[in-house]
Design a protein around this motif. Structure first.
Motif, PDB file in Angstrom:
ATOM      1  N   LYS A  56      -9.182 -22.455  13.615  1.00  0.00           N
ATOM      2  CA  LYS A  56      -9.785 -23.249  12.540  1.00  0.00           C
ATOM      3  C   LYS A  56      -9.763 -24.733  12.855  1.00  0.00           C
ATOM      4  N   ASN A  57      -9.308 -25.108  14.048  1.00  0.00           N
ATOM      5  CA  ASN A  57      -9.224 -26.529  14.432  1.00  0.00           C
ATOM      6  C   ASN A  57      -8.446 -27.338  13.390  1.00  0.00           C
ATOM      7  N   THR A  58      -7.363 -26.768  12.902  1.00  0.00           N
ATOM      8  CA  THR A  58      -6.644 -27.387  11.797  1.00  0.00           C
ATOM      9  C   THR A  58      -5.146 -27.450  12.072  1.00  0.00           C
ATOM     10  N   LEU A  59      -4.576 -28.573  11.700  1.00  0.00           N
ATOM     11  CA  LEU A  59      -3.150 -28.854  11.790  1.00  0.00           C
ATOM     12  C   LEU A  59      -2.596 -28.924  10.372  1.00  0.00           C
ATOM     13  N   TYR A  60      -1.342 -28.479  10.209  1.00  0.00           N
ATOM     14  CA  TYR A  60      -0.718 -28.494   8.884  1.00  0.00           C
ATOM     15  C   TYR A  60       0.633 -29.202   8.925  1.00  0.00           C
ATOM     16  N   LEU A  61       1.004 -29.755   7.777  1.00  0.00           N
ATOM     17  CA  LEU A  61       2.345 -30.285   7.587  1.00  0.00           C
ATOM     18  C   LEU A  61       2.834 -29.789   6.231  1.00  0.00           C
ATOM     19  N   GLN A  62       3.761 -28.829   6.265  1.00  0.00           N
ATOM     20  CA  GLN A  62       4.375 -28.325   5.041  1.00  0.00           C
ATOM     21  C   GLN A  62       5.602 -29.164   4.746  1.00  0.00           C
ATOM     22  N   MET A  63       5.618 -29.773   3.575  1.00  0.00           N
ATOM     23  CA  MET A  63       6.710 -30.658   3.203  1.00  0.00           C
ATOM     24  C   MET A  63       7.426 -30.071   1.999  1.00  0.00           C
ATOM     25  N   ASN A  64       8.699 -29.783   2.163  1.00  0.00           N
ATOM     26  CA  ASN A  64       9.535 -29.212   1.098  1.00  0.00           C
ATOM     27  C   ASN A  64      10.695 -30.146   0.788  1.00  0.00           C
ATOM     28  N   ALA A  65      11.326 -29.930  -0.341  1.00  0.00           N
ATOM     29  CA  ALA A  65      12.495 -30.728  -0.749  1.00  0.00           C
ATOM     30  C   ALA A  65      12.204 -32.208  -0.573  1.00  0.00           C
ATOM     31  N   MET A  66      11.086 -32.630  -1.103  1.00  0.00           N
ATOM     32  CA  MET A  66      10.641 -33.994  -0.851  1.00  0.00           C
ATOM     33  C   MET A  66      11.491 -35.014  -1.581  1.00  0.00           C
ATOM     34  N   LYS A  67      11.562 -36.202  -0.978  1.00  0.00           N
ATOM     35  CA  LYS A  67      12.381 -37.295  -1.491  1.00  0.00           C
ATOM     36  C   LYS A  67      11.495 -38.523  -1.718  1.00  0.00           C
ATOM     37  N   PRO A  68      11.909 -39.416  -2.598  1.00  0.00           N
ATOM     38  CA  PRO A  68      11.117 -40.639  -2.802  1.00  0.00           C
ATOM     39  C   PRO A  68      10.875 -41.412  -1.499  1.00  0.00           C
ATOM     40  N   GLU A  69      11.815 -41.356  -0.585  1.00  0.00           N
ATOM     41  CA  GLU A  69      11.642 -42.069   0.683  1.00  0.00           C
ATOM     42  C   GLU A  69      10.599 -41.429   1.594  1.00  0.00           C
ATOM     43  N   ASP A  70      10.066 -40.275   1.219  1.00  0.00           N
ATOM     44  CA  ASP A  70       8.952 -39.676   1.955  1.00  0.00           C
ATOM     45  C   ASP A  70       7.610 -40.305   1.561  1.00  0.00           C
ATOM     46  N   THR A  71       7.626 -41.163   0.551  1.00  0.00           N
ATOM     47  CA  THR A  71       6.403 -41.816   0.111  1.00  0.00           C
ATOM     48  C   THR A  71       5.834 -42.676   1.228  1.00  0.00           C
ATOM     49  N   ALA A  72       4.585 -42.407   1.582  1.00  0.00           N
ATOM     50  CA  ALA A  72       3.939 -43.122   2.686  1.00  0.00           C
ATOM     51  C   ALA A  72       2.506 -42.616   2.818  1.00  0.00           C
ATOM     52  N   LYS A  73       1.762 -43.274   3.661  1.00  0.00           N
ATOM     53  CA  LYS A  73       0.471 -42.745   4.078  1.00  0.00           C
ATOM     54  C   LYS A  73       0.726 -41.933   5.355  1.00  0.00           C
ATOM     55  N   TYR A  74       0.213 -40.715   5.346  1.00  0.00           N
ATOM     56  CA  TYR A  74       0.464 -39.799   6.455  1.00  0.00           C
ATOM     57  C   TYR A  74      -0.780 -39.688   7.331  1.00  0.00           C
ATOM     58  N   TYR A  75      -0.548 -39.783   8.622  1.00  0.00           N
ATOM     59  CA  TYR A  75      -1.622 -39.745   9.603  1.00  0.00           C
ATOM     60  C   TYR A  75      -1.409 -38.594  10.584  1.00  0.00           C
ATOM     61  N   CYS A  76      -2.480 -37.948  10.975  1.00  0.00           N
ATOM     62  CA  CYS A  76      -2.372 -37.033  12.108  1.00  0.00           C
ATOM     63  C   CYS A  76      -3.076 -37.647  13.307  1.00  0.00           C
ATOM     64  N   ALA A  77      -2.638 -37.252  14.471  1.00  0.00           N
ATOM     65  CA  ALA A  77      -3.133 -37.822  15.708  1.00  0.00           C
ATOM     66  C   ALA A  77      -3.177 -36.751  16.791  1.00  0.00           C
ATOM     67  N   ALA A  78      -4.113 -36.922  17.714  1.00  0.00           N
ATOM     68  CA  ALA A  78      -4.313 -35.963  18.799  1.00  0.00           C
ATOM     69  C   ALA A  78      -4.033 -36.623  20.143  1.00  0.00           C
ATOM     70  N   LYS A  79      -3.282 -35.912  20.979  1.00  0.00           N
ATOM     71  CA  LYS A  79      -2.937 -36.406  22.310  1.00  0.00           C
ATOM     72  C   LYS A  79      -3.339 -35.338  23.320  1.00  0.00           C
ATOM     73  N   ILE A  80      -4.128 -35.707  24.300  1.00  0.00           N
ATOM     74  CA  ILE A  80      -4.575 -34.743  25.296  1.00  0.00           C
ATOM     75  C   ILE A  80      -3.364 -34.093  25.942  1.00  0.00           C
ATOM     76  N   ALA A  81      -3.438 -32.783  26.103  1.00  0.00           N
ATOM     77  CA  ALA A  81      -2.298 -32.028  26.603  1.00  0.00           C
ATOM     78  C   ALA A  81      -2.304 -31.945  28.120  1.00  0.00           C
ATOM     79  N   SER A  82      -1.118 -31.839  28.680  1.00  0.00           N
ATOM     80  CA  SER A  82      -0.970 -31.540  30.107  1.00  0.00           C
ATOM     81  C   SER A  82      -0.823 -30.031  30.250  1.00  0.00           C
ATOM     82  N   LEU A  83      -0.514 -29.577  31.456  1.00  0.00           N
ATOM     83  CA  LEU A  83      -0.332 -28.142  31.654  1.00  0.00           C
ATOM     84  C   LEU A  83       0.920 -27.636  30.943  1.00  0.00           C
ATOM     85  N   SER A  84       1.909 -28.505  30.757  1.00  0.00           N
ATOM     86  CA  SER A  84       3.144 -28.092  30.113  1.00  0.00           C
ATOM     87  C   SER A  84       2.937 -27.932  28.612  1.00  0.00           C
TER      88      SER A  84
END
Length: 129
Positions: free
Chosen positions: A76-104
């Protein structure tokens, strides 16, 4: 043209859960390791975690380890972030980013934001106390 789009942000009470999604287009999704970052107002962009191109390797910052889970669905070309037990300090703008992979098949918290090739515009997450 490569597009990276985050969604799923919002307001949640402390202790609650939220799931962010990140969809991509214009790139071969399973050629890329993926990362999540966050940035609070007046602060630097912090690494949250990452997942390797196959999903076989994940890594998390100490601040979210045990509470957040990163997964991906390459069909589905989709990434997920499941966030549980959240805290006020988790407040932020969240970004996803892609990095070209090596063979590893691994990802690392030592990769800096500058190592990533493509970024989304972010989605706001606010945790109320």
């Amino acid at each position: 043209q490569v597009q990276v789009v985050e969604s799923g942000g919002g307001l949640v009470q402390a202790g609650g859960s939220l799931r962010l999604s990140c969809t991509t287009s214009g790139l071969t999704f399973d050629d890329y390791n993926m990362g999540w970052f966050r940035q609070a107002p007046g602060k630097e962009r912090d690494w949250v975690g990452c997942i390797s191109w196959s999903g076989g390797s994940t890594a998390y910052s100490n601040s979210v380890k045990g509470r957040f889970t990163i997964s991906r669905d390459n069909a589905k070309n989709t990434l997920y972030l499941q966030m549980n037990a959240m805290k006020p300090e988790d407040t932020a703008k969240y970004y996803c980013a892609a990095k070209i992979a090596s063979l590893s098949d691994y990802c690392s918290g030592s990769w800096s934001p500058g190592d990533y090739n493509y970024w989304g515009q972010g989605t706001q997450v606010t945790v109320s106390s």
